[in-house]
Design a protein around this motif. Structure first.
Motif, PDB file in Angstrom:
ATOM      1  N   VAL A 110       0.838  -1.201   0.000  1.00 17.82           N
ATOM      2  CA  VAL A 110       0.000   0.000   0.000  1.00 17.82           C
ATOM      3  C   VAL A 110       0.875   1.253   0.000  1.00 17.82           C
ATOM      4  N   THR A 111       1.912   1.232   0.830  1.00 17.17           N
ATOM      5  CA  THR A 111       2.825   2.375   0.882  1.00 17.17           C
ATOM      6  C   THR A 111       3.540   2.568  -0.448  1.00 17.17           C
ATOM      7  N   ALA A 112       4.026   1.488  -1.042  1.00 18.97           N
ATOM      8  CA  ALA A 112       4.730   1.594  -2.321  1.00 18.97           C
ATOM      9  C   ALA A 112       3.813   2.141  -3.411  1.00 18.97           C
ATOM     10  N   GLU A 113       2.565   1.672  -3.444  1.00 15.79           N
ATOM     11  CA  GLU A 113       1.622   2.154  -4.463  1.00 15.79           C
ATOM     12  C   GLU A 113       1.335   3.645  -4.278  1.00 15.79           C
ATOM     13  N   LEU A 114       1.159   4.067  -3.035  1.00 17.51           N
ATOM     14  CA  LEU A 114       0.900   5.482  -2.792  1.00 17.51           C
ATOM     15  C   LEU A 114       2.126   6.330  -3.109  1.00 17.51           C
ATOM     16  N   MET A 115       3.315   5.825  -2.812  1.00 17.68           N
ATOM     17  CA  MET A 115       4.532   6.565  -3.176  1.00 17.68           C
ATOM     18  C   MET A 115       4.645   6.697  -4.699  1.00 17.68           C
ATOM     19  N   ARG A 116       4.308   5.641  -5.443  1.00 19.72           N
ATOM     20  CA  ARG A 116       4.344   5.735  -6.907  1.00 19.72           C
ATOM     21  C   ARG A 116       3.392   6.819  -7.408  1.00 19.72           C
ATOM     22  N   ARG A 117       2.181   6.826  -6.875  1.00 22.99           N
ATOM     23  CA  ARG A 117       1.201   7.830  -7.290  1.00 22.99           C
ATOM     24  C   ARG A 117       1.685   9.239  -6.967  1.00 22.99           C
ATOM     25  N   THR A 118       2.281   9.385  -5.798  1.00 24.60           N
ATOM     26  CA  THR A 118       2.771  10.702  -5.392  1.00 24.60           C
ATOM     27  C   THR A 118       3.906  11.157  -6.288  1.00 24.60           C
ATOM     28  N   LEU A 119       4.838  10.275  -6.599  1.00 25.73           N
ATOM     29  CA  LEU A 119       5.961  10.629  -7.461  1.00 25.73           C
ATOM     30  C   LEU A 119       5.490  10.968  -8.870  1.00 25.73           C
ATOM     31  N   ASP A 147     -11.861   9.963   2.423  1.00 24.09           N
ATOM     32  CA  ASP A 147     -11.119  10.021   1.166  1.00 24.09           C
ATOM     33  C   ASP A 147     -11.319   8.724   0.369  1.00 24.09           C
ATOM     34  N   ASP A 148     -11.893   8.840  -0.816  1.00 26.20           N
ATOM     35  CA  ASP A 148     -12.194   7.658  -1.622  1.00 26.20           C
ATOM     36  C   ASP A 148     -10.944   6.966  -2.143  1.00 26.20           C
ATOM     37  N   GLU A 149      -9.899   7.727  -2.426  1.00 25.74           N
ATOM     38  CA  GLU A 149      -8.662   7.099  -2.898  1.00 25.74           C
ATOM     39  C   GLU A 149      -8.052   6.224  -1.810  1.00 25.74           C
ATOM     40  N   ALA A 150      -8.076   6.726  -0.592  1.00 24.46           N
ATOM     41  CA  ALA A 150      -7.553   5.937   0.526  1.00 24.46           C
ATOM     42  C   ALA A 150      -8.373   4.666   0.726  1.00 24.46           C
ATOM     43  N   LYS A 151      -9.683   4.793   0.679  1.00 27.40           N
ATOM     44  CA  LYS A 151     -10.529   3.606   0.798  1.00 27.40           C
ATOM     45  C   LYS A 151     -10.222   2.607  -0.311  1.00 27.40           C
ATOM     46  N   GLY A 152     -10.002   3.146  -1.516  1.00 30.16           N
ATOM     47  CA  GLY A 152      -9.708   2.279  -2.653  1.00 30.16           C
ATOM     48  C   GLY A 152      -8.408   1.514  -2.497  1.00 30.16           C
ATOM     49  N   LEU A 153      -7.418   2.117  -1.869  1.00 32.04           N
ATOM     50  CA  LEU A 153      -6.161   1.408  -1.631  1.00 32.04           C
ATOM     51  C   LEU A 153      -6.376   0.202  -0.728  1.00 32.04           C
ATOM     52  N   PHE A 154      -7.204   0.364   0.308  1.00 27.69           N
ATOM     53  CA  PHE A 154      -7.489  -0.763   1.197  1.00 27.69           C
ATOM     54  C   PHE A 154      -8.351  -1.814   0.503  1.00 27.69           C
ATOM     55  N   THR A 155      -9.297  -1.365  -0.307  1.00 23.95           N
ATOM     56  CA  THR A 155     -10.116  -2.320  -1.054  1.00 23.95           C
ATOM     57  C   THR A 155      -9.251  -3.135  -2.007  1.00 23.95           C
ATOM     58  N   GLY A 156      -8.309  -2.470  -2.659  1.00 27.79           N
ATOM     59  CA  GLY A 156      -7.392  -3.186  -3.546  1.00 27.79           C
ATOM     60  C   GLY A 156      -6.519  -4.171  -2.792  1.00 27.79           C
ATOM     61  N   ALA A 157      -6.062  -3.778  -1.605  1.00 27.19           N
ATOM     62  CA  ALA A 157      -5.251  -4.686  -0.786  1.00 27.19           C
ATOM     63  C   ALA A 157      -6.060  -5.917  -0.391  1.00 27.19           C
ATOM     64  N   ALA A 158      -7.311  -5.702   0.024  1.00 30.62           N
ATOM     65  CA  ALA A 158      -8.173  -6.825   0.394  1.00 30.62           C
ATOM     66  C   ALA A 158      -8.413  -7.742  -0.794  1.00 30.62           C
ATOM     67  N   GLY A 159      -8.548  -7.149  -1.978  1.00 32.32           N
ATOM     68  CA  GLY A 159      -8.760  -7.948  -3.175  1.00 32.32           C
ATOM     69  C   GLY A 159      -7.579  -8.838  -3.500  1.00 32.32           C
ATOM     70  N   TRP A 160      -6.374  -8.317  -3.354  1.00 34.85           N
ATOM     71  CA  TRP A 160      -5.192  -9.137  -3.592  1.00 34.85           C
ATOM     72  C   TRP A 160      -5.120 -10.294  -2.600  1.00 34.85           C
ATOM     73  N   LEU A 161      -5.394 -10.013  -1.349  1.00 36.40           N
ATOM     74  CA  LEU A 161      -5.335 -11.068  -0.338  1.00 36.40           C
ATOM     75  C   LEU A 161      -6.375 -12.146  -0.615  1.00 36.40           C
ATOM     76  N   ALA A 162      -7.573 -11.742  -1.043  1.00 36.92           N
ATOM     77  CA  ALA A 162      -8.601 -12.720  -1.388  1.00 36.92           C
ATOM     78  C   ALA A 162      -8.160 -13.591  -2.561  1.00 36.92           C
ATOM     79  N   ARG A 163      -7.489 -13.000  -3.534  1.00 34.88           N
ATOM     80  CA  ARG A 163      -6.986 -13.786  -4.665  1.00 34.88           C
ATOM     81  C   ARG A 163      -5.956 -14.818  -4.211  1.00 34.88           C
ATOM     82  N   TYR A 164      -5.086 -14.409  -3.322  1.00 32.04           N
ATOM     83  CA  TYR A 164      -4.079 -15.338  -2.809  1.00 32.04           C
ATOM     84  C   TYR A 164      -4.721 -16.463  -1.996  1.00 32.04           C
TER      85      TYR A 164
END
Length: 294
Positions: free
Chosen positions: A144-153, A209-226
């Motif tokens: 999550v941190t890496a993805e947000l850092m990429r977006r910020t950069l 913040d919807d972007e922040a919520k989306g980051l957690f939703t994406g994280a949950a989605g990856w974990l569910a896939r695994y």
């Protein structure tokens, strides 16, 4: 002489040792800070507190597959307890046996890193993910941190507009210069861990913040896939009750992770039960040590 079985949970922050006397069944637990390099020295010091002979010892350690970490632990523990049955396993194995006492189900770990581990009633086991922050650990605080850092950069480099969340990252790092954002991000990761932006994301999500919520939703989605991949590889028997136990700091962030994860579990793996852990990793290590002498 009194005899004991011993379980060790060696995490990145602390080392916990739990012993159980063979005759009385009385248990005790002690702990020390972990060694900076993840070495076995704190465990050796804790073992000196066990008031008798160690019959069996299981240690769950981090970075078990990297370098000579496992060999160093095995040599140290066998030297300290020469007559004991010694077993050194990954930390997620003892976490699983603490969280899932019956030993059938799946453990979904999501903290700074992530990994899925499970066992079936047939004695099969599987590990999915947990490949390190460099190439994997999706769904973790580091990812999550890496993805947000990429977006910020990218925003700092002018690829797209800033958002309230990327602006908050720049405010935290006290710069919007791309080169400095990257460098200060690396420094923060070294000082505070690779998930250093997770609390910022959580606070932003709490504020709507919807972007922040989306980051957690994406994280949950990856974990569910695994989890789905691990479930498919274990091929649980039809009569087995399969539990998925979620542990780690990412699952302690409130309602940002659990609802999307459980929605996908209901869709992909109907009948699977999502539960809280029923024991600690140190209890799991002790349980495995007991089984080795049965």
């Amino acid at each position: 002489m009194k005899t004991f079985v011993v379980g060790i949970d060696a995490g990145g922050t602390s080392v916990r040792l739990r012993w159980k006397e063979s005759a009385s069944g009385i248990e005790e637990q002690v702990r020390l800070p972990a060694a900076p390099d993840g070495g076995p020295e704190p465990a050796l010091e804790l073992l000196r507190q066990v008031p008798g002979e160690v019959l069996a010892l299981t240690a769950g350690i981090t970075k078990v597959s990297r370098g000579d970490t496992k060999a160093a632990w095995e040599q140290t523990l066998r030297t300290a307890c020469p007559t004991a049955a010694v077993n050194v396993v990954p930390d997620f194995v003892v976490a699983f046996h603490g969280a899932v006492p019956e030993g059938v189900g799946l453990l979904c770990v999501a903290g700074t890193g992530s990994v899925i581990y499970g066992e079936s009633g047939r004695g099969e086991s599987v590990r999915v993910g947990g490949r390190g922050w460099e190439y994997g650990d999706e769904g973790s605080g580091a990812s999550v941190t890496a993805e947000l850092m990429r977006r910020t950069l990218r925003a700092c480099d002018g690829l797209w507009p800033h958002t309230p969340l990327t602006r908050a990252v720049c405010a935290t790092l006290e710069t919007d210069d791309a080169a400095l954002v990257g460098e200060r991000g690396r420094q923060r990761a070294l000082s505070f861990g690779r998930g250093f932006l997770v609390q910022l994301v959580a606070a932003s999500a709490q504020n709507g913040d919807d972007e922040a919520k989306g980051l957690f939703t994406g994280a949950a989605g990856w974990l569910a896939r695994y989890v789905r991949a691990a479930h498919a590889q274990l091929d649980f028997a039809g009569g087995e009750v399969v539990r998925v136990v979620c542990v780690g700091g990412m699952w302690e962030l409130g309602d940002w992770m659990h609802p999307p994860f459980e929605l996908l579990m209901a869709r992909w793996l109907p009948g699977v039960i999502t539960t809280a852990p029923r024991g600690t990793p140190c209890e799991g290590a002790l349980r495995l040590a007991e089984r080795s002498v049965l």
